[in-house]
Design an enzyme around this catalytic site. Structure first.
Site, PDB file in Angstrom:
ATOM      1  CG  HIS A 254     -14.242   4.972 -13.821  1.00 57.41           C
ATOM      2  ND1 HIS A 254     -14.228   6.275 -14.272  1.00 57.41           N
ATOM      3  CD2 HIS A 254     -13.105   4.835 -13.074  1.00 57.41           C
ATOM      4  CE1 HIS A 254     -13.156   6.883 -13.837  1.00 57.41           C
ATOM      5  NE2 HIS A 254     -12.452   6.032 -13.101  1.00 57.41           N
ATOM      6  CD  GLU A 255     -12.408   1.955 -10.560  1.00 59.68           C
ATOM      7  OE1 GLU A 255     -11.224   1.732 -10.888  1.00 59.68           O
ATOM      8  OE2 GLU A 255     -12.777   3.018 -10.037  1.00 59.68           O
ATOM      9  CG  HIS A 258      -8.629   2.956 -14.298  1.00 57.91           C
ATOM     10  ND1 HIS A 258      -7.895   3.966 -14.870  1.00 57.91           N
ATOM     11  CD2 HIS A 258      -9.471   3.562 -13.421  1.00 57.91           C
ATOM     12  CE1 HIS A 258      -8.274   5.130 -14.377  1.00 57.91           C
ATOM     13  NE2 HIS A 258      -9.234   4.913 -13.508  1.00 57.91           N
ATOM     14  CB  ILE A 387      -5.072  20.724  -3.925  1.00 53.84           C
ATOM     15  CG1 ILE A 387      -5.750  21.680  -2.939  1.00 53.84           C
ATOM     16  CG2 ILE A 387      -5.931  20.539  -5.159  1.00 53.84           C
ATOM     17  CD1 ILE A 387      -5.878  23.110  -3.471  1.00 53.84           C
ATOM     18  CB  ALA A 389      -4.332  15.603   2.469  1.00 54.66           C
ATOM     19  N   GLY A 391      -2.848  13.864  -4.273  1.00 47.39           N
ATOM     20  CA  GLY A 391      -1.925  14.044  -5.390  1.00 47.39           C
ATOM     21  C   GLY A 391      -2.349  15.060  -6.423  1.00 47.39           C
ATOM     22  CE1 TYR A 392      -6.874  14.479  -9.723  1.00 50.88           C
ATOM     23  CE2 TYR A 392      -6.780  13.259  -7.661  1.00 50.88           C
ATOM     24  CZ  TYR A 392      -7.096  13.317  -9.009  1.00 50.88           C
ATOM     25  OH  TYR A 392      -7.608  12.203  -9.632  1.00 50.88           O
TER      26      TYR A 392
END
Length: 468
Positions: A254-255, A258, A387, A389, A391-392
């Site tokens: 996964h990383e 990115h 959501i 605290a 960025g979602y």
């Protein structure tokens, strides 16, 4: 009350009373004096509504979606309903299967409580698939997994990854430096890899950082990207290499996804190169795409060698891993959809008649999506940090949105034939020239269409999850 601790506790501790105590504590986390977030949740939602209005949007969700790939509330709602419709019946069957299994082993209650479901689901999984983390770890030696991952990158994207240790300073002896070369030998990028756990000096988890982005400098030369991959695997000991859990193999893939998007960009403007300016709900496509290769037989055999016998992972064990991937998949999908729908309702359709407070919105969605009711005292929103605290906000749907696109992108390789090297290389070249090269220079839907030749479909994700 940390989820990373609570989840395995609820799955494995046999004392039902202790599981209940923990489960109820998790349900009321940050919801009791002196640390009750109930009023803060309402105030945050109020301020977001005010912010959206000041900026000319009807609600905060519209403000959030203005800079996301989905674009509209209707698009998010349509995806949510499409996935939920495919998962509801299967989730009901999953719940019934776990209850029947528990009853056959002496469970006498009329229904499974929230502290029972994880425990009995894990027992059923153990009996049905008959392998353990420890059994799998013996096959995944970190140096060989890394070599196999680099070989996959060469096969898919025509790059060579070579050790470049000593070419630059490192902050710990375990840290490695690698160079990424094109077939011509031209260096495209570098990345550090810091693989092992150091609890005293290093936070937990795994992540990728873009230490330096691609840019065209005033003298006309191109600055090459530099990335960092951080993991927290068990260090090698007693002359034996680090052995990885299968989940750690997935995390490394996964990383690395990115990292590839950061390193293989062809955009020279720093603000749009690599991961920069990529919409929030599209930024996980390359990383989740790479995870799919962990369930490709040839790839997994290529990264596995038993620590004692040297044999790759057996076909029978691979088949059990693939089957276990979809265990309780419908229930897990519905929980993600429940959280995403709650997030979107709070930021687009609240306050409204019939919803006296934010918790009422949450409970209405629980009834819509979850196969079993919440505890009466459940106060999830008080600790829903993604959501409130993070960025979602009006973006929690992004997990499923990008998962759909990643599965559809991987399906292009399946359709080409995973055992057809020429077709895989050609498809990989297209993936590199679109998702990995274009960064934030084009809208992600245009990027997806350039790769796939059409708009995304939920079909591959449902098929991969055993729901189609």
């Amino acid at each position: 009350l940390d989820a990373a601790v609570a989840a395995p506790f609820l799955m494995h501790v046999r004392d039902r009373g202790r599981r209940e105590t923990l489960c109820r504590a998790m349900a009321t986390k940050a919801a009791a004096a002196p640390h009750d977030n109930t009023a803060r949740v309402e105030r945050i939602l109020e301020l977001r509504r005010e912010q959206a209005s000041l900026l000319g949007h009807p609600h905060f969700a519209a403000l959030s979606l203005a800079s996301k790939m989905a674009g509209t509330l209707a698009a998010v709602d349509a995806l949510t309903e499409q996935l939920a419709a495919a998962a509801r019946a299967a989730a009901a069957r999953e719940t019934a299967e776990v209850l029947a299994f528990a009853r056959a082993r002496g469970f006498a209650e009329p229904a499974l409580q929230p502290w029972d479901r994880p425990f009995w689901a894990e027992r059923l999984s153990e009996e049905r698939y008959r392998y353990s983390d420890e059994e799998l770890r013996a096959y995944f030696q970190f140096p060989l997994v890394l070599d196999g991952l680099f070989a996959l990158a060469r096969r898919l994207f025509d790059i060579r990854i070579v050790a470049d240790d000593g070419a630059a300073p490192v902050w710990h002896p375990d840290v490695r430096l690698f160079r990424v070369d094109d077939p011509s030998g031209e260096s495209r990028a570098w990345f550090y890899l810091d693989p092992y756990s150091r609890p005293a000096t290093k936070r937990s988890g795994a992540w990728m950082n873009d230490l330096r982005g691609r840019a065209r400098l005033p003298d006309g030369t191109v600055r090459r990207p530099l990335a960092l991959i951080v993991c927290n695997q068990t260090p090698p000991a007693e002359g034996r290499p680090s052995l990885m859990r299968f989940s750690e193999v997935q995390t490394l893939f996964h990383e690395f996804g990115h990292t590839l998007q950061h390193m293989l960009t062809t955009v020279d403007e720093p603000g749009a190169a690599g991961l920069n300016n990529v919409e929030w709900d599209a930024v996980e496509i390359a990383s989740q795409f790479m995870e799919n290769w962990c369930y490709d037989r040839a790839t997994l055999k290529g990264v596995s060698r038993h620590i004692d016998t040297g044999e790759p992972i057996p076909d029978a064990l691979f088949d059990r891993i693939v089957a276990a991937k979809n265990f309780m998949a419908a229930s897990a999908m519905l929980r993600q959809l429940y959280l995403g729908a709650t997030d979107m309702d709070l930021h687009a359709r609240y306050p409204r008649p019939g919803a006296s407070d934010a918790d009422a919105v949450k409970r209405a969605n629980a009834a819509r999506f979850l196969p079993a009711p919440l505890l009466p005292e459940d106060r999830l929103l008080c600790s829903f940090s993604h959501i409130f605290a993070g960025g979602y906000a009006a973006g929690y749907y992004s997990y499923k949105w990008s998962e759909v696109l990643a599965a559809d992108a991987f399906a292009a390789f399946e359709e080409a034939g995973l055992d057809n090297d020429d077709a895989v290389r050609g498809t990989g070249r297209r993936f590199r020239e679109t998702f990995l090269a274009l960064g934030g220079s084009r809208h992600p839907m245009d990027v997806f269409k350039a790769f796939r030749g059409r708009e995304p479909s939920v079909g591959p994700l449902l098929r991969h999850a055993g729901l189609a």
